[in-house]
Design an enzyme around this catalytic site. Structure first.
Site, PDB file in Angstrom:
ATOM      1  N   GLY A 168       0.783  -1.234   0.000  1.00 10.11           N
ATOM      2  CA  GLY A 168       0.000   0.000   0.000  1.00 10.11           C
ATOM      3  C   GLY A 168       0.810   1.277   0.000  1.00 10.11           C
ATOM      4  O   GLY A 168       0.275   2.339   0.308  1.00 10.11           O
ATOM      5  N   SER A 169       2.087   1.215  -0.373  1.00 10.28           N
ATOM      6  CA  SER A 169       2.875   2.457  -0.337  1.00 10.28           C
ATOM      7  C   SER A 169       2.372   3.460  -1.370  1.00 10.28           C
ATOM      8  O   SER A 169       2.480   4.678  -1.157  1.00 10.28           O
ATOM      9  CB  SER A 169       4.361   2.163  -0.549  1.00 10.28           C
ATOM     10  OG  SER A 169       4.615   1.733  -1.861  1.00 10.28           O
ATOM     11  N   ASN A 170       1.807   2.976  -2.459  1.00  7.22           N
ATOM     12  CA  ASN A 170       1.272   3.916  -3.459  1.00  7.22           C
ATOM     13  C   ASN A 170      -0.081   4.475  -3.035  1.00  7.22           C
ATOM     14  O   ASN A 170      -0.356   5.653  -3.277  1.00  7.22           O
ATOM     15  CB  ASN A 170       1.219   3.247  -4.838  1.00  7.22           C
ATOM     16  CG  ASN A 170       2.610   3.107  -5.401  1.00  7.22           C
ATOM     17  OD1 ASN A 170       3.198   4.089  -5.844  1.00  7.22           O
ATOM     18  ND2 ASN A 170       3.171   1.908  -5.333  1.00  7.22           N
ATOM     19  N   MET A 225      -3.227  -6.748  -7.813  1.00 13.19           N
ATOM     20  CA  MET A 225      -2.554  -7.839  -8.528  1.00 13.19           C
ATOM     21  C   MET A 225      -3.522  -8.807  -9.201  1.00 13.19           C
ATOM     22  O   MET A 225      -3.289 -10.008  -9.264  1.00 13.19           O
ATOM     23  CB  MET A 225      -1.605  -8.572  -7.560  1.00 13.19           C
ATOM     24  CG  MET A 225      -0.577  -7.652  -6.912  1.00 13.19           C
ATOM     25  SD  MET A 225       0.311  -6.563  -8.080  1.00 13.19           S
ATOM     26  CE  MET A 225       1.558  -7.704  -8.640  1.00 13.19           C
ATOM     27  N   ARG A 226      -4.602  -8.256  -9.719  1.00 14.40           N
ATOM     28  CA  ARG A 226      -5.540  -9.078 -10.507  1.00 14.40           C
ATOM     29  C   ARG A 226      -5.784  -8.428 -11.846  1.00 14.40           C
ATOM     30  O   ARG A 226      -5.786  -7.194 -11.951  1.00 14.40           O
ATOM     31  CB  ARG A 226      -6.897  -9.191  -9.802  1.00 14.40           C
ATOM     32  CG  ARG A 226      -6.899 -10.200  -8.700  1.00 14.40           C
ATOM     33  CD  ARG A 226      -8.230 -10.177  -7.976  1.00 14.40           C
ATOM     34  NE  ARG A 226      -8.050 -10.762  -6.669  1.00 14.40           N
ATOM     35  CZ  ARG A 226      -8.355 -12.019  -6.351  1.00 14.40           C
ATOM     36  NH1 ARG A 226      -8.894 -12.814  -7.238  1.00 14.40           N
ATOM     37  NH2 ARG A 226      -8.121 -12.473  -5.138  1.00 14.40           N
ATOM     38  N   ILE A 229      -7.995  -7.109 -14.716  1.00 12.59           N
ATOM     39  CA  ILE A 229      -9.342  -6.530 -14.811  1.00 12.59           C
ATOM     40  C   ILE A 229      -9.964  -6.978 -16.129  1.00 12.59           C
ATOM     41  O   ILE A 229      -9.328  -6.919 -17.179  1.00 12.59           O
ATOM     42  CB  ILE A 229      -9.234  -4.990 -14.768  1.00 12.59           C
ATOM     43  CG1 ILE A 229      -8.645  -4.536 -13.437  1.00 12.59           C
ATOM     44  CG2 ILE A 229     -10.555  -4.323 -15.059  1.00 12.59           C
ATOM     45  CD1 ILE A 229      -9.472  -4.847 -12.247  1.00 12.59           C
ATOM     46  N   ASN A 282      -3.803   2.252 -14.166  1.00  9.87           N
ATOM     47  CA  ASN A 282      -2.955   1.296 -13.456  1.00  9.87           C
ATOM     48  C   ASN A 282      -1.528   1.837 -13.379  1.00  9.87           C
ATOM     49  O   ASN A 282      -1.061   2.537 -14.282  1.00  9.87           O
ATOM     50  CB  ASN A 282      -2.939  -0.035 -14.205  1.00  9.87           C
ATOM     51  CG  ASN A 282      -2.067  -1.077 -13.526  1.00  9.87           C
ATOM     52  OD1 ASN A 282      -2.170  -1.302 -12.318  1.00  9.87           O
ATOM     53  ND2 ASN A 282      -1.183  -1.710 -14.284  1.00  9.87           N
ATOM     54  N   HIS A 285       2.426   0.643 -13.130  1.00  8.31           N
ATOM     55  CA  HIS A 285       3.259  -0.536 -13.395  1.00  8.31           C
ATOM     56  C   HIS A 285       4.731  -0.161 -13.223  1.00  8.31           C
ATOM     57  O   HIS A 285       5.168   0.877 -13.720  1.00  8.31           O
ATOM     58  CB  HIS A 285       3.008  -1.048 -14.819  1.00  8.31           C
ATOM     59  CG  HIS A 285       3.725  -2.329 -15.093  1.00  8.31           C
ATOM     60  ND1 HIS A 285       3.270  -3.553 -14.623  1.00  8.31           N
ATOM     61  CD2 HIS A 285       4.882  -2.582 -15.742  1.00  8.31           C
ATOM     62  CE1 HIS A 285       4.114  -4.498 -14.993  1.00  8.31           C
ATOM     63  NE2 HIS A 285       5.100  -3.941 -15.677  1.00  8.31           N
TER      64      HIS A 285
HETATM   65  C1  GAR Z   1       4.081  -1.266  -7.167  1.00  4.15           C
HETATM   66  O1  GAR Z   1       5.451  -1.341  -7.485  1.00  4.15           O
HETATM   67  C2  GAR Z   1       3.245  -1.356  -8.420  1.00  4.15           C
HETATM   68  O2  GAR Z   1       3.811  -0.717  -9.529  1.00  4.15           O
HETATM   69  C3  GAR Z   1       3.167  -2.839  -8.622  1.00  4.15           C
HETATM   70  O3  GAR Z   1       2.995  -3.362  -7.330  1.00  4.15           O
HETATM   71  C4  GAR Z   1       3.669  -2.519  -6.391  1.00  4.15           C
HETATM   72  C5  GAR Z   1       2.698  -2.208  -5.269  1.00  4.15           C
HETATM   73  O4  GAR Z   1       3.355  -1.585  -4.211  1.00  4.15           O
HETATM   74  N1  GAR Z   1       2.099  -3.203  -9.486  1.00  4.15           N
HETATM   75  C6  GAR Z   1       2.191  -4.169 -10.389  1.00  4.15           C
HETATM   76  O5  GAR Z   1       3.182  -4.854 -10.535  1.00  4.15           O
HETATM   77  C7  GAR Z   1       0.939  -4.357 -11.234  1.00  4.15           C
HETATM   78  N2  GAR Z   1       1.184  -5.282 -12.268  1.00  4.15           N
HETATM   79  P1  GAR Z   1       2.512  -0.945  -3.025  1.00  4.15           P
HETATM   80  O6  GAR Z   1       1.548  -2.020  -2.516  1.00  4.15           O
HETATM   81  O7  GAR Z   1       3.515  -0.589  -1.988  1.00  4.15           O
HETATM   82  O8  GAR Z   1       1.775   0.263  -3.546  1.00  4.15           O
END
Ligand code: GAR
Length: 193
Positions: free
Chosen positions: A11-13, A92-93, A95, A109, A111
């Site tokens: 969840g850092s984003n 991580m699913r 859509i 999204n 990436h």
């Molecule tokens: C992030 O690096 C995001 O870009 C990636 O998961 C991480 C989530 O980090 N997403 C993917 O790889 C989607 N295919 P977070 O939970 O700390 O936000």
């Protein structure tokens, strides 16, 4: 623009988006809801810390997608919060139809690579193992092709000789934390104009 964040893990984003909102840096966007598909994921605590309602509808039997019925239930649950725009922040699913049709052109999204390079899982590991000198992160619209929708914005990150896998990943995550709130702000301002 009323946002539902969808997230699966750390969840850092989501935290970066909510911190930007708290600092008045999210333009006309407002986070209405945080949806998580993984029971007990740390992102749920982040939603609670920022006072954002969190929802965990049943995610069904699959790990990387929803069944059509479950996806429809998610679309309805998201609609009921009043959200009209979806931000996948570490969701991580894949859509598919139900959400794409419920929120046409309104799902973005994040990436952790410069798409179209290193689509799919473990993009940071893929880039590291490939030995690329420049990678980064991408925010794109979601369509029916995994990591294939129209690119909205990217930030580049350089791999330096002293990087370890950990410092390399940390640089990419720091870029993500800048990029995603900035894109949301820009889209929300464009929409309000
Ligand atoms: C992030 O690096 C995001 O870009 C990636 O998961 C991480 C989530 O980090 N997403 C993917 O790889 C989607 N295919 P977070 O939970 O700390 O936000």
């Amino acid at each position: 623009m009323k946002i539902a964040i969808l997230a699966s893990g750390r969840g850092s984003n989501a935290e970066a988006i909510l911190a930007a909102q708290e600092a008045g840096q999210l333009g006309n966007a407002r986070v209405n809801a945080l949806f998580c598909d993984v029971p007990g994921a740390p992102v749920l605590g982040i939603g609670a810390r920022f006072g954002v309602p969190t929802y965990q509808p049943p995610a069904g039997v699959f790990k990387t997608k929803f069944s059509p019925e479950v996806e429809l239930a998610w679309a309805q649950a998201i609609r009921e919060t009043g959200a009209d725009f979806l931000v996948l922040a570490g969701f991580m699913r894949v859509i598919k139809q139900a959400l794409l049709e419920s929120f046409p052109n309104r799902i973005i999204n994040l990436h952790p690579s410069l798409l179209p390079a290193f689509a799919g899982l473990d993009a940071i590991g893929q880039a590291w193992r490939h030995g690329v000198k420049i990678t980064g992160c991408t925010v794109h619209y979601v369509n029916a092709t995994v990591d294939g929708g129209t690119i909205i914005e990217q930030e580049a990150v350089r791999r330096t000789d002293d990087d370890t896998m950990e410092t390399f990943a940390a640089k990419i995550h720091a870029a993500e934390h800048r990029l995603l709130p900035a894109v949301i702000r820009r889209l929300s301002e464009r929409e309000a104009a």
